[in-house]
Design an enzyme around this catalytic site. Sequence first.
Site, PDB file in Angstrom:
ATOM      1  N   ARG A 113       0.866  -1.175   0.000  1.00 31.43           N
ATOM      2  CA  ARG A 113       0.000   0.000   0.000  1.00 31.43           C
ATOM      3  C   ARG A 113       0.908   1.233   0.000  1.00 31.43           C
ATOM      4  O   ARG A 113       2.114   1.118   0.163  1.00 31.43           O
ATOM      5  CB  ARG A 113      -0.938   0.018   1.216  1.00 31.43           C
ATOM      6  CG  ARG A 113      -0.212   0.097   2.556  1.00 31.43           C
ATOM      7  CD  ARG A 113      -1.183   0.137   3.726  1.00 31.43           C
ATOM      8  NE  ARG A 113      -0.476   0.354   4.978  1.00 31.43           N
ATOM      9  CZ  ARG A 113      -1.068   0.493   6.162  1.00 31.43           C
ATOM     10  NH1 ARG A 113      -2.377   0.426   6.264  1.00 31.43           N
ATOM     11  NH2 ARG A 113      -0.353   0.693   7.248  1.00 31.43           N
ATOM     12  N   ASN A 151      -5.398   7.422   3.800  1.00 35.65           N
ATOM     13  CA  ASN A 151      -5.148   6.722   5.068  1.00 35.65           C
ATOM     14  C   ASN A 151      -3.675   6.841   5.417  1.00 35.65           C
ATOM     15  O   ASN A 151      -2.815   6.423   4.643  1.00 35.65           O
ATOM     16  CB  ASN A 151      -5.515   5.239   4.958  1.00 35.65           C
ATOM     17  CG  ASN A 151      -5.349   4.506   6.277  1.00 35.65           C
ATOM     18  OD1 ASN A 151      -6.214   4.580   7.154  1.00 35.65           O
ATOM     19  ND2 ASN A 151      -4.247   3.781   6.438  1.00 35.65           N
ATOM     20  N   GLU A 152      -3.408   7.486   6.549  1.00 35.55           N
ATOM     21  CA  GLU A 152      -2.058   7.552   7.110  1.00 35.55           C
ATOM     22  C   GLU A 152      -1.036   8.111   6.112  1.00 35.55           C
ATOM     23  O   GLU A 152      -0.091   7.423   5.690  1.00 35.55           O
ATOM     24  CB  GLU A 152      -1.620   6.174   7.617  1.00 35.55           C
ATOM     25  CG  GLU A 152      -2.470   5.671   8.767  1.00 35.55           C
ATOM     26  CD  GLU A 152      -1.976   4.360   9.367  1.00 35.55           C
ATOM     27  OE1 GLU A 152      -2.296   4.099  10.536  1.00 35.55           O
ATOM     28  OE2 GLU A 152      -1.290   3.589   8.646  1.00 35.55           O
ATOM     29  N   GLU A 316      -8.032   4.735  14.948  1.00 39.05           N
ATOM     30  CA  GLU A 316      -7.682   3.338  15.205  1.00 39.05           C
ATOM     31  C   GLU A 316      -7.141   3.245  16.624  1.00 39.05           C
ATOM     32  O   GLU A 316      -6.040   3.723  16.894  1.00 39.05           O
ATOM     33  CB  GLU A 316      -6.635   2.839  14.205  1.00 39.05           C
ATOM     34  CG  GLU A 316      -7.096   2.853  12.757  1.00 39.05           C
ATOM     35  CD  GLU A 316      -6.027   2.362  11.793  1.00 39.05           C
ATOM     36  OE1 GLU A 316      -5.033   1.753  12.272  1.00 39.05           O
ATOM     37  OE2 GLU A 316      -6.170   2.582  10.578  1.00 39.05           O
ATOM     38  N   TRP A 324       1.798  -7.498  11.414  1.00 37.29           N
ATOM     39  CA  TRP A 324       1.703  -8.040  10.079  1.00 37.29           C
ATOM     40  C   TRP A 324       2.322  -9.442  10.088  1.00 37.29           C
ATOM     41  O   TRP A 324       2.895  -9.884  11.093  1.00 37.29           O
ATOM     42  CB  TRP A 324       2.437  -7.136   9.095  1.00 37.29           C
ATOM     43  CG  TRP A 324       1.746  -5.832   8.832  1.00 37.29           C
ATOM     44  CD1 TRP A 324       0.688  -5.304   9.521  1.00 37.29           C
ATOM     45  CD2 TRP A 324       2.068  -4.895   7.811  1.00 37.29           C
ATOM     46  NE1 TRP A 324       0.332  -4.091   8.993  1.00 37.29           N
ATOM     47  CE2 TRP A 324       1.167  -3.805   7.934  1.00 37.29           C
ATOM     48  CE3 TRP A 324       3.029  -4.849   6.803  1.00 37.29           C
ATOM     49  CZ2 TRP A 324       1.204  -2.699   7.086  1.00 37.29           C
ATOM     50  CZ3 TRP A 324       3.067  -3.746   5.959  1.00 37.29           C
ATOM     51  CH2 TRP A 324       2.157  -2.691   6.095  1.00 37.29           C
ATOM     52  N   GLU A 366      -2.301  -8.270   7.241  1.00 42.95           N
ATOM     53  CA  GLU A 366      -2.721  -7.938   8.611  1.00 42.95           C
ATOM     54  C   GLU A 366      -3.588  -9.015   9.246  1.00 42.95           C
ATOM     55  O   GLU A 366      -4.380  -8.730  10.142  1.00 42.95           O
ATOM     56  CB  GLU A 366      -3.458  -6.596   8.610  1.00 42.95           C
ATOM     57  CG  GLU A 366      -2.546  -5.426   8.298  1.00 42.95           C
ATOM     58  CD  GLU A 366      -3.212  -4.071   8.469  1.00 42.95           C
ATOM     59  OE1 GLU A 366      -2.491  -3.065   8.501  1.00 42.95           O
ATOM     60  OE2 GLU A 366      -4.461  -4.020   8.572  1.00 42.95           O
TER      61      GLU A 366
END
Length: 690
Positions: A113, A151-152, A316, A324, A366
Amino acid sequence: MTEHTNALDRLSLGVCYYPEHWKEELWEDDFRRMAELGISIVRVGEFAWSIFEPEEGVFSFELFDRALDTAHRHGLRIIMGTPTATPPAWLTQKYPEVLNVNFNGQTIEHGLRRHYNYNSPKYRELCAIVVRKMAEHYRDHPAIVGWQIDNEFNCEISEFYSEADHAAFRVWLQRKYGSLAALNEAWGTVFWSQTYTDWSQVHLSRQTTAGKQPNPHLYLDEKRFISDSVIDFAKVQVDLIREIAPNHWITTNGLFGHLDSHRLTEEQLDFFSYDSYPQFSTISQNPDEQNPLADRGWSQTLSTVRSISPQFCVMEQQAGPGGWVNRMDMPSPKPGQMRLWTYQSIAHGANMVVYFRWRTAAFGHEMYWHGLNDYHNRENRRIREARGIGRELAEAGPRIASTSYKAEIAIVRDYDNEWDGEYDMWYGPFYWKSRNEWFKALTRRHIPSDNLYLRKGTTLTELQRYKALIYPHAAIMTDETAALLEEYVSQGGIVVFACRTGYKDERAQCYMRPFPGAAAKLCGISVEEFTMVKGTRTPVRMSWLADEANGVPASETAADSFNDVLLTESESAEVIATYASDYYAGKPAVTRNTFGQGEAWYYGAVFDDASAAQIIARIGLLSPADGVLELPPQVELAIREDAGGPLYFLLNYAEEEAAITLREAKTDLLTGRTVEGAVTLEGFGVLILS
């Protein structure tokens, strides 16, 4: 930003959920059980681009339509994520120019990602298309209340070297400097014959004869450029959602490097969100650290988030063991820890806490990043703990929601020193160590503190909220920043500096002035000489004079890592401690300068807990609970306050019970019972006293 959002007006409990990972027959029961636990908000969609747009120009919303309709039937509100953190395979295959490139020139391929770059015109175009389609489709869905964009940002990687980035960097530099002559001056390119004669010669940092050893002034500008690139990329999505779905709020999550999250939030978001995994503090702990705080240290990071948004969302919240397949092997939270971490986030300003995740994925990277439920979906300890939290917050949430964190001390930070200090070993490592040691010293003495970022728009009024500012190793300090601090101190404030202060300008070039440069007038001293503390046969010590006025006896502390040997230049500057060893024994090590109605301290070394404690005692810092509560060191005190008075959050990070004493009767907000006198707080226990 929108003029108003009520997203954080109440205290909400939520969870992350991925309907695309599960058979549809599970959805109804999942959403029903969420509501029964007291969960009211659910995050979805942030990694589902291949679902929303399975091939270019073909959009499919049916799966999420059914999921959102099911959630709405159970009274759940939805945060929709834009899926731009995970471009699908068709996209990266057809448009490889969107992929990021690492420092060595290697393309970062599809397969994990965040493998894209922010400056690819094609990627921005494709992101705008999918976000527009999603916003148009979901703007009127009754369950959706807000959006998380991407995201992030800058997670996994925070440096970008694609051809699009090199080209955008040149444009950014042309806007910033206007000419190559100005750029050459700012970067000191006359050194080693680096002078540029054409813009085509200018690149982001690249391989050198000594590996990754870029021009330090270029490297600082590179990080500023990366931050601006992120914010510009975010703006594409934000502008579309604001236009199409103006009744929805917008946030993003994460706190990662090379991004001015304050500016991002001020210019683009309604509030900031953070991903809170306290066990990262434990697994990344320095084995040589003295008296580590472990998961309690996460409160300092939450303080940084609070500096961005006084009230914020934890998008989160750690709810289980995490990792992971090949990294981040975090153990399971012990009984009570998930509840403790939830209230840790709330104590520091979170009015929305979203657990990661509802159920552990059965596949993918994950599949060991466990959430509330296990694979089998049966009742477990974490679900029971979440149910208890949901019951507590249903009762206590309305009282907590209107309050804000209260602190009279701020640990001061700024992006320029953080980014420059990543590369500059002559102060960067000290910057992080002293900040951590001050936080330890304050929190163990039950003195709440804020993290305060000094920025170009910071005002005197913002500084005057605090009795004292702790600003160690601020190598980069402009004359404007020094003038602001002088005004703060002259009107009664206290500022504490440390070695390697004030000697660089905003280009990260050294002033041709006596150290501490821009801070010299405020401190009333100069630095006679300085040295790394390396290769000495015995550790360097410093001797502190007795302070009878504050009841502090004479003592010795370490003078680690780096030493500035000081020389008083002003009659108002007094020596508080001298070096006790090495060739500069007897020379000033710590000074205090009276400046107007306040005082400026200069500590010539790198702080540890003991030296921070010396200054805490000598400037008379006391816990706001002094005279009200007696607390052992393992219990954190945080205070949230509104017109109705303070709420004292007591958080026990130890497995063992903690004995506390209340000198006056208080009500425990979580149980409604009155407590007074000697009270036992269970291991990992929480009290909220009003």
